[in-house]
Design a protein around this motif. Structure first.
Motif, PDB file in Angstrom:
ATOM      1  N   VAL A 208       0.838  -1.197   0.000  1.00  0.00           N
ATOM      2  CA  VAL A 208       0.000   0.000   0.000  1.00  0.00           C
ATOM      3  C   VAL A 208       0.877   1.253   0.000  1.00  0.00           C
ATOM      4  O   VAL A 208       0.591   2.217  -0.723  1.00  0.00           O
ATOM      5  CB  VAL A 208      -0.945  -0.010   1.215  1.00  0.00           C
ATOM      6  CG1 VAL A 208      -1.807   1.257   1.234  1.00  0.00           C
ATOM      7  CG2 VAL A 208      -1.828  -1.248   1.199  1.00  0.00           C
ATOM      8  N   PHE A 209       1.960   1.244   0.788  1.00  0.00           N
ATOM      9  CA  PHE A 209       2.887   2.381   0.783  1.00  0.00           C
ATOM     10  C   PHE A 209       3.415   2.632  -0.627  1.00  0.00           C
ATOM     11  O   PHE A 209       3.488   3.784  -1.083  1.00  0.00           O
ATOM     12  CB  PHE A 209       4.080   2.127   1.711  1.00  0.00           C
ATOM     13  CG  PHE A 209       3.739   1.872   3.151  1.00  0.00           C
ATOM     14  CD1 PHE A 209       2.494   2.203   3.662  1.00  0.00           C
ATOM     15  CD2 PHE A 209       4.675   1.307   4.007  1.00  0.00           C
ATOM     16  CE1 PHE A 209       2.187   1.975   5.001  1.00  0.00           C
ATOM     17  CE2 PHE A 209       4.386   1.080   5.342  1.00  0.00           C
ATOM     18  CZ  PHE A 209       3.141   1.410   5.838  1.00  0.00           C
ATOM     19  N   CYS A 210       3.811   1.546  -1.307  1.00  0.00           N
ATOM     20  CA  CYS A 210       4.396   1.673  -2.645  1.00  0.00           C
ATOM     21  C   CYS A 210       3.382   2.209  -3.646  1.00  0.00           C
ATOM     22  O   CYS A 210       3.674   3.144  -4.410  1.00  0.00           O
ATOM     23  CB  CYS A 210       4.931   0.320  -3.114  1.00  0.00           C
ATOM     24  SG  CYS A 210       6.413  -0.256  -2.250  1.00  0.00           S
ATOM     25  N   LEU A 211       2.189   1.619  -3.667  1.00  0.00           N
ATOM     26  CA  LEU A 211       1.178   2.034  -4.639  1.00  0.00           C
ATOM     27  C   LEU A 211       0.724   3.465  -4.377  1.00  0.00           C
ATOM     28  O   LEU A 211       0.495   4.247  -5.316  1.00  0.00           O
ATOM     29  CB  LEU A 211      -0.011   1.074  -4.598  1.00  0.00           C
ATOM     30  CG  LEU A 211       0.284  -0.349  -5.086  1.00  0.00           C
ATOM     31  CD1 LEU A 211      -0.922  -1.248  -4.861  1.00  0.00           C
ATOM     32  CD2 LEU A 211       0.682  -0.347  -6.561  1.00  0.00           C
ATOM     33  N   ALA A 212       0.596   3.838  -3.110  1.00  0.00           N
ATOM     34  CA  ALA A 212       0.198   5.208  -2.778  1.00  0.00           C
ATOM     35  C   ALA A 212       1.286   6.201  -3.179  1.00  0.00           C
ATOM     36  O   ALA A 212       0.989   7.310  -3.647  1.00  0.00           O
ATOM     37  CB  ALA A 212      -0.104   5.316  -1.287  1.00  0.00           C
ATOM     38  N   THR A 213       2.548   5.828  -3.009  1.00  0.00           N
ATOM     39  CA  THR A 213       3.643   6.696  -3.421  1.00  0.00           C
ATOM     40  C   THR A 213       3.635   6.904  -4.927  1.00  0.00           C
ATOM     41  O   THR A 213       3.839   8.020  -5.420  1.00  0.00           O
ATOM     42  CB  THR A 213       4.990   6.098  -2.972  1.00  0.00           C
ATOM     43  OG1 THR A 213       5.035   6.038  -1.542  1.00  0.00           O
ATOM     44  CG2 THR A 213       6.157   6.932  -3.464  1.00  0.00           C
ATOM     45  N   ALA A 214       3.405   5.825  -5.686  1.00  0.00           N
ATOM     46  CA  ALA A 214       3.323   5.941  -7.139  1.00  0.00           C
ATOM     47  C   ALA A 214       2.161   6.838  -7.552  1.00  0.00           C
ATOM     48  O   ALA A 214       2.293   7.695  -8.433  1.00  0.00           O
ATOM     49  CB  ALA A 214       3.175   4.555  -7.766  1.00  0.00           C
ATOM     50  N   ALA A 215       1.008   6.654  -6.895  1.00  0.00           N
ATOM     51  CA  ALA A 215      -0.177   7.457  -7.225  1.00  0.00           C
ATOM     52  C   ALA A 215       0.038   8.929  -6.880  1.00  0.00           C
ATOM     53  O   ALA A 215      -0.408   9.818  -7.619  1.00  0.00           O
ATOM     54  CB  ALA A 215      -1.390   6.914  -6.479  1.00  0.00           C
ATOM     55  N   LEU A 216       0.714   9.208  -5.783  1.00  0.00           N
ATOM     56  CA  LEU A 216       0.985  10.583  -5.386  1.00  0.00           C
ATOM     57  C   LEU A 216       1.989  11.246  -6.333  1.00  0.00           C
ATOM     58  O   LEU A 216       1.899  12.445  -6.616  1.00  0.00           O
ATOM     59  CB  LEU A 216       1.527  10.601  -3.952  1.00  0.00           C
ATOM     60  CG  LEU A 216       1.886  11.964  -3.350  1.00  0.00           C
ATOM     61  CD1 LEU A 216       0.651  12.851  -3.272  1.00  0.00           C
ATOM     62  CD2 LEU A 216       2.496  11.774  -1.961  1.00  0.00           C
TER      63      LEU A 216
END
Length: 319
Positions: A208-216
């Motif tokens: 979730v940290f990784c996907l949220a970082t990519a989305a941000l």
């Protein structure tokens, strides 16, 4: 259970604390050290992935890292535990990963025109020492002489890299890259120390940290950067390897090591990263070997190791 992840449901608490089946302490130590090996390639792969800009690197690499996490969850059946993790923990993890890597990638990009990638990378790898120093300020901890002496040694090593040394043709133009590298070390150290107060979270949460970082990173990239992609097969391979390894799998194996292994041992082992990182840049021809670069690596590693040894000797013996 620490307040940050206290849940009202016993089932949720069991999910959060579910152990990694079949994982011994020695196995967790070996697994955690894989992260150190992967992180030692971060600077080399970042330089090889040029000219991809920092925010776009975040999008691609953390997108790949998120896919690694999805595969992880499918293999471990760990998805149910994600519901028990508070949103503030996800926000904290995303901010740590996003902030550190944006600063790191930016530092390496700014260092490249000055031939200062190795110098910026070494300064960024002050984070192991900063973790030791900052952890001494936590409740129940205190700084010791070894911590302070280690800080002096590591600072002396970083000073060897400052402009005016004629290392790799660097000059005052490399100062911004050094400043960003130092800031990213501070961000990662602060993130790591503060995470101790969050309690147990499942390894699957890293996805979730990784996907949220990519989305941000995506809207910021579209607003602030011009897209640029590697123009060689080596560059594309480096970009994919960056997302799969140092910015992907490394976070998952490190999480296992932190939860199931010997934290002091892995903390000490992480001080091998700056030396291995510099060695990989020299071997690949990105940096030229010289006494200042070698001396900086040795002083930073020695200072951090001395600080870690002081922490280890002060730790209470296991009953």
């Amino acid at each position: 259970m620490p307040r940050a992840i206290r849940c009202g449901c016993a089932h949720d608490r069991r999910l959060l604390r579910r152990p990694l089946l079949g994982m011994t302490r020695r196995g967790a130590n070996a697994t955690g050290f894989v992260a150190v090996l992967l992180w030692s390639l971060l600077a080399l792969l970042t330089t090889r992935a040029a000219p991809v800009p920092p925010l776009l690197l975040n999008v691609v690499c953390f997108g790949i890292g998120g896919v690694v996490g999805i595969i992880w969850m499918l293999l471990t059946d760990d998805t149910g535990a994600l519901r028990a993790v508070p949103l503030r923990v996800y926000a904290f993890g995303t901010a740590g990963l996003f902030g550190y890597h944006l600063l790191y990638f930016s530092a390496l990009r700014l260092a490249a025109p000055h031939g200062a990638e190795a110098q910026a990378g070494l300064i960024a790898y002050l984070w192991p020492l900063l973790i030791v120093l900052l952890s001494g300020l936590l409740p129940g901890e205190r700084l010791r002489a070894g911590h302070l002496l280690g800080a002096v040694l590591a600072l002396a090593g970083a000073t060897l890299l400052i402009p005016g040394t004629e290392v790799g043709g660097t000059g005052a133009g490399a100062l911004p890259s050094y400043a960003l590298a130092g800031l990213c070390a501070l961000v990662w150290a602060g993130y790591s120390v503060a995470s101790r107060r969050l309690g147990d979270v499942p390894t699957a949460s890293v996805a979730v940290f990784c996907l949220a970082t990519a989305a941000l990173s995506l809207p910021l990239h579209l607003a602030l950067e011009e897209a640029a992609w590697p123009d060689t097969n080596v560059g594309w391979a480096a970009l994919l390897a960056l997302g799969a390894g140092p910015v992907g799998a490394a976070f998952y194996v490190w999480d296992i090591g932190m939860k199931r292994g010997d934290i002091q041992l892995l903390g000490t082992a992480s001080y091998a990263a700056p030396v291995l990182s510099t060695a990989s840049l020299v071997i690949a021809g990105v940096a030229e070997p010289n006494w200042r670069l070698g001396g900086a690596a040795a002083l930073i590693a020695a200072g951090a190791f001395l600080a870690a040894r002081s922490s280890r000797s002060a730790a209470p013996s296991a009953p």
